[in-house]
Design a protein around this motif. Structure first.
Motif, PDB file in Angstrom:
ATOM      1  N   MET A   1       0.840  -1.199   0.002  1.00 58.58           N
ATOM      2  CA  MET A   1       0.119   0.116   0.139  1.00 58.58           C
ATOM      3  C   MET A   1       0.875   1.231  -0.046  1.00 58.58           C
ATOM      4  SD  MET A   1      -3.279   0.612   2.438  1.00 58.58           S
ATOM      5  CE  MET A   1      -3.807  -0.795   1.698  1.00 58.58           C
ATOM      6  N   ASN A   2       0.568   2.290  -0.888  1.00 63.85           N
ATOM      7  CA  ASN A   2       1.447   3.144  -1.061  1.00 63.85           C
ATOM      8  C   ASN A   2       1.045   4.437  -0.398  1.00 63.85           C
ATOM      9  OD1 ASN A   2      -0.406   3.748  -2.958  1.00 63.85           O
ATOM     10  ND2 ASN A   2       1.155   5.019  -4.352  1.00 63.85           N
ATOM     11  N   ILE A   3       2.049   5.287   0.197  1.00 65.56           N
ATOM     12  CA  ILE A   3       1.616   6.511   0.902  1.00 65.56           C
ATOM     13  C   ILE A   3       1.999   7.638   0.025  1.00 65.56           C
ATOM     14  CG2 ILE A   3       2.059   8.056   2.875  1.00 65.56           C
ATOM     15  CD1 ILE A   3       3.004   5.254   4.240  1.00 65.56           C
ATOM     16  N   GLN A   4       0.893   8.756  -0.400  1.00 68.01           N
ATOM     17  CA  GLN A   4       1.070   9.733  -0.794  1.00 68.01           C
ATOM     18  C   GLN A   4       1.006  11.078  -0.299  1.00 68.01           C
ATOM     19  OE1 GLN A   4      -1.342   8.936  -4.316  1.00 68.01           O
ATOM     20  NE2 GLN A   4      -0.032   9.897  -5.638  1.00 68.01           N
ATOM     21  N   ILE A   5       1.774  11.725  -0.213  1.00 69.96           N
ATOM     22  CA  ILE A   5       1.634  13.172   0.482  1.00 69.96           C
ATOM     23  C   ILE A   5       2.065  14.210  -0.505  1.00 69.96           C
ATOM     24  CG2 ILE A   5       2.662  14.458   2.262  1.00 69.96           C
ATOM     25  CD1 ILE A   5       3.657  11.920   3.958  1.00 69.96           C
ATOM     26  N   GLU A   6       0.862  15.014  -0.533  1.00 66.73           N
ATOM     27  CA  GLU A   6       0.873  16.269  -1.690  1.00 66.73           C
ATOM     28  C   GLU A   6       0.939  17.495  -0.879  1.00 66.73           C
ATOM     29  OE1 GLU A   6      -2.128  15.478  -4.564  1.00 66.73           O
ATOM     30  OE2 GLU A   6      -1.722  13.283  -4.383  1.00 66.73           O
ATOM     31  N   ASN A   7       1.897  18.357  -1.016  1.00 70.34           N
ATOM     32  CA  ASN A   7       2.014  19.726  -0.639  1.00 70.34           C
ATOM     33  C   ASN A   7       1.386  19.867   0.898  1.00 70.34           C
ATOM     34  OD1 ASN A   7       3.078  21.380  -2.369  1.00 70.34           O
ATOM     35  ND2 ASN A   7       1.318  21.066  -4.139  1.00 70.34           N
ATOM     36  N   LEU A   8       1.726  18.892   1.681  1.00 72.65           N
ATOM     37  CA  LEU A   8       1.287  18.906   2.859  1.00 72.65           C
ATOM     38  C   LEU A   8       1.662  20.142   3.790  1.00 72.65           C
ATOM     39  CD1 LEU A   8      -0.116  17.712   5.312  1.00 72.65           C
ATOM     40  CD2 LEU A   8       1.646  16.284   5.594  1.00 72.65           C
ATOM     41  N   SER A   9       0.704  20.830   4.272  1.00 73.67           N
ATOM     42  CA  SER A   9       1.122  22.174   5.130  1.00 73.67           C
ATOM     43  C   SER A   9       0.453  21.678   6.497  1.00 73.67           C
ATOM     44  CB  SER A   9       1.111  23.391   4.689  1.00 73.67           C
ATOM     45  OG  SER A   9       1.630  23.780   3.741  1.00 73.67           O
ATOM     46  N   PHE A  10       0.977  22.038   7.804  1.00 79.94           N
ATOM     47  CA  PHE A  10      -0.035  21.992   8.877  1.00 79.94           C
ATOM     48  C   PHE A  10       0.520  22.921   9.882  1.00 79.94           C
ATOM     49  CE2 PHE A  10      -0.940  20.346  13.059  1.00 79.94           C
ATOM     50  CZ  PHE A  10      -2.052  20.231  12.933  1.00 79.94           C
ATOM     51  N   ARG A  11      -0.623  23.658  10.517  1.00 77.57           N
ATOM     52  CA  ARG A  11      -0.454  24.781  11.188  1.00 77.57           C
ATOM     53  C   ARG A  11      -1.142  24.285  12.432  1.00 77.57           C
ATOM     54  NH1 ARG A  11       0.757  30.205  10.715  1.00 77.57           N
ATOM     55  NH2 ARG A  11       0.671  30.129   8.506  1.00 77.57           N
ATOM     56  N   TYR A  12      -0.476  24.232  13.628  1.00 75.68           N
ATOM     57  CA  TYR A  12      -0.978  23.956  15.128  1.00 75.68           C
ATOM     58  C   TYR A  12      -1.868  25.108  15.488  1.00 75.68           C
ATOM     59  CZ  TYR A  12       1.608  19.803  15.827  1.00 75.68           C
ATOM     60  OH  TYR A  12       2.170  18.919  15.766  1.00 75.68           O
ATOM     61  N   PRO A  13      -3.132  24.880  16.136  1.00 75.76           N
ATOM     62  CA  PRO A  13      -3.930  25.970  16.685  1.00 75.76           C
ATOM     63  C   PRO A  13      -3.300  27.081  17.298  1.00 75.76           C
ATOM     64  CG  PRO A  13      -4.676  23.615  17.428  1.00 75.76           C
ATOM     65  CD  PRO A  13      -3.398  23.599  16.949  1.00 75.76           C
ATOM     66  N   ASN A  14      -2.020  26.953  17.850  1.00 73.24           N
ATOM     67  CA  ASN A  14      -1.530  28.017  18.536  1.00 73.24           C
ATOM     68  C   ASN A  14      -0.482  28.798  17.567  1.00 73.24           C
ATOM     69  OD1 ASN A  14       0.610  26.411  18.002  1.00 73.24           O
ATOM     70  ND2 ASN A  14       1.562  26.219  20.068  1.00 73.24           N
ATOM     71  N   GLY A  15      -0.751  28.553  16.276  1.00 74.63           N
ATOM     72  CA  GLY A  15      -0.019  29.488  15.218  1.00 74.63           C
ATOM     73  C   GLY A  15       0.946  28.836  14.519  1.00 74.63           C
ATOM     74  N   VAL A  16       1.873  28.102  15.351  1.00 76.22           N
ATOM     75  CA  VAL A  16       3.108  27.426  14.639  1.00 76.22           C
ATOM     76  C   VAL A  16       2.883  26.616  13.503  1.00 76.22           C
ATOM     77  CG1 VAL A  16       5.050  25.907  15.282  1.00 76.22           C
ATOM     78  CG2 VAL A  16       3.921  27.352  17.078  1.00 76.22           C
ATOM     79  N   LEU A  17       3.553  27.291  12.354  1.00 74.59           N
ATOM     80  CA  LEU A  17       3.478  26.331  11.128  1.00 74.59           C
ATOM     81  C   LEU A  17       4.462  25.237  11.312  1.00 74.59           C
ATOM     82  CD1 LEU A  17       2.140  26.282   8.363  1.00 74.59           C
ATOM     83  CD2 LEU A  17       3.918  27.635   7.638  1.00 74.59           C
ATOM     84  N   ALA A  18       4.152  24.038  11.370  1.00 74.73           N
ATOM     85  CA  ALA A  18       5.094  22.911  11.847  1.00 74.73           C
ATOM     86  C   ALA A  18       5.227  22.236  10.442  1.00 74.73           C
ATOM     87  CB  ALA A  18       4.440  21.695  12.550  1.00 74.73           C
TER      88      ALA A  18
END
Lengths: 269, 259
Positions: A1-18
């Protein structure tokens, strides 16, 4: 089973862009190590694989499932996730029951659960402790129980978050054996680690993270030779690799055996 | 990590600079007169002329008025309505609603009481907004409060966010093992055991570790302890405290004298 991550951005609720626009593809059966300094986004990244975190932007697909459309409990069929601290999941009276909890949640038939538990006990060398209360075991063995409890879920993808932290040499060797066996069975293994030797000896592919981005991604030998980029995220190449680089060996080496081979070749030449 | 440990807001203001004990005295210097002085408009005047200006003096007016609209006003309003409708007695009937009668006397009484509560909660709110809990505790321990007592209070304040963080990790770990925490009620009840177990075990282990850690740092030593925080107690503070004590005494005397 392959994993595809596309242009993933994640920001925590406290504003930190992780995570900033991370794109990755992981093929079935790959053994991948994720390294990088604290706060580089390693854990944030792998928590997206089973839906514990959902992308702020971009998307993550596990096989044909977009993680946004499936619950964590559903995704547990495809991705097993071993947390850092085993004490945050152990609750039953015996090791065997603890291991059976995951497969039972997934609704496997009784006979198959039995088989899976036996298999996990054997892989983690916990057979003799099957009826012990997990809290009577040493932290090292508790970690094995936590790992066994995920192995028994028989997922095509496994995620380990710093499995070697606080483990003795025997336990690290046991872990290496487990990962080798998982590889033989065609499972995808993704491991976050700070143990660079462990990383060099057991993983074919290494992803280096820093500041929420992928700095390097490729075969261990290529990645671990790039000391300057690794330094950006406070990672030193393995000692044996550095020794090889200092001696000016023709190729980058990751394990003692590779070093010896390269060194002999050098001397012969 | 992102949970706030207390209500404290870090700012530079005259109120922040006051000694914690002075501020604590101020709280009681507001509450006692509001409840004791027989003059009817005392709590109202205190609120308008002292409490509200203090919020601006402490530069926490934003946080304070948010607390007022979200918490204090609804609570005091509820109290006002209940007391106005249900306190018996009073001659001047203003309105009759089914079995309820609204009299001028009960209305007046309820209004004063609601504002008293308003003053009380407000002064504590201002106190908590401008005083760091550990500053208060180190000040009180330096004044002779037993360290164990201070520890219990601080630990209680800290344990809530810590437990929350721990609980959310446990939930994440068990959901990763396929535990269904989102569907039917029966399922959720079943899901409690795997969640509560690690939380309780973990907390017990933590208590022991914490005890060892503070013991290793000389918690039970009887020698005087130094503190990282320097807490100022200026002549102004001492003067203010005496003044406030006088006000408290005066309100007590006025109560006894006029009734």
């Amino acid at each position: 089973m392959n994993i595809q991550i596309e242009n993933l951005s994640f920001r925590y609720p406290n504003g930190v862009l992780a995570l900033r626009r991370v794109s990755l593809e992981i093929a079935p059966g790959e053994q991948v190590a994720v390294i990088g300094q604290n706060g580089a986004g390693k854990t944030t990244l792998v928590k997206h694989l089973n839906g514990l975190l959902l992308p702020t932007e971009g998307r993550v697909r596990i096989g044909d499932w977009d993680t946004r459309h499936y619950s964590v409990a559903k995704l547990a069929r495809r991705v097993g996730y071993v947390f850092q601290n085993p004490d945050e999941q152990l609750f039953t009276k015996t090791v065997a029951e603890e291991i059976a909890f995951g497969p039972r949640n997934l609704g496997y038939p009784g006979e198959r659960i039995q088989e899976l538990v036996e298999d996990a006990l054997q892989l983690t060398q916990l057979q003799a402790m099957r009826n012990t209360n997990p809290y009577d075991l040493s932290p090292t063995w508790r970690k094995m129980v936590a790992i066994a409890s995920i192995l028994a879920m028989d997922t095509p993808i496994l995620v380990f978050d710093e499995p070697t932290t606080g483990q003795d040499a025997a336990s690290v060797t046991r872990l290496a054996m487990i990962i080798a066996e998982l590889k033989r069975r065609g499972k995808t293994v993704i491991t976050i680690t700070h143990d660079i030797d462990f990383c060099a000896e057991n993983f074919a592919r290494v992803i280096v993270m820093g500041g929420g981005q992928v700095l390097l991604d490729g075969p261990a030998r290529t990645v671990l030779g790039k000391a300057e980029i690794l330094a950006q995220t406070y990672v030193d190449p393995p000692q044996i690799t550095r020794l090889g680089l200092r001696l000016g060996l023709a190729e980058v080496v990751c394990t003692p055996q590779e070093f010896l081979d390269a060194f002999e070749k050098q001397c012969a030449a | 990590m992102h949970e706030r440990l207390s209500f404290y807001v870090k700012r530079e203001s005259a109120l922040h600079q006051l000694n914690p004990l002075t501020k604590l005295t101020l709280v009681f210097g507001l509450i006692l007169p509001a409840f004791l002085v027989p003059f009817y408009w005392t709590p109202h005047l205190l609120l308008l002329l002292v409490v509200f200006p203090l919020a601006f003096l402490g530069k926490v007016q934003g946080e304070y008025f948010t607390a007022v609209t979200k918490l204090i006003l609804p609570a005091a309003g509820f109290l006002f309505v209940m007391q106005a409708l249900f306190i018996p007695g009073g001659e001047t009937v203003l309105a009759k609603l089914w079995f309820l009668t609204l009299t001028q006397e009960s209305l007046m009484y309820a209004f004063a009481n609601a504002v008293r509560i308003f003053v009380m909660v407000s002064s504590f709110t201002l106190f908590m907004l401008t005083t760091h809990p550990s500053e208060l505790m180190s000040d009180l321990t330096q004044r002779g409060l037993p360290g164990q007592f201070a520890y219990v209070i601080i630990a209680t304040l800290q344990i809530i966010p810590q437990m929350q963080a721990k609980a959310s990790t446990i939930i994440a770990a068990q959901r990763s093992r396929g535990l269904d925490t989102e569907s039917s009620f029966a399922r959720r009840v079943q899901a409690l055991v795997p969640l509560v177990g690690p939380l309780v075990f973990g907390s017990l282990v933590e208590v022991e570790e914490r005890a060892i850690a503070i013991e290793a740092r000389g918690f039970t030593s009887r020698r005087p302890k130094t503190s990282l925080r320097e807490i100022y107690d200026r002549p102004l503070d001492k003067g203010l405290r005496w003044l406030l004590i006088l006000i408290m005494l005066a309100s007590l005397v006025s109560r006894i004298w006029f009734s």
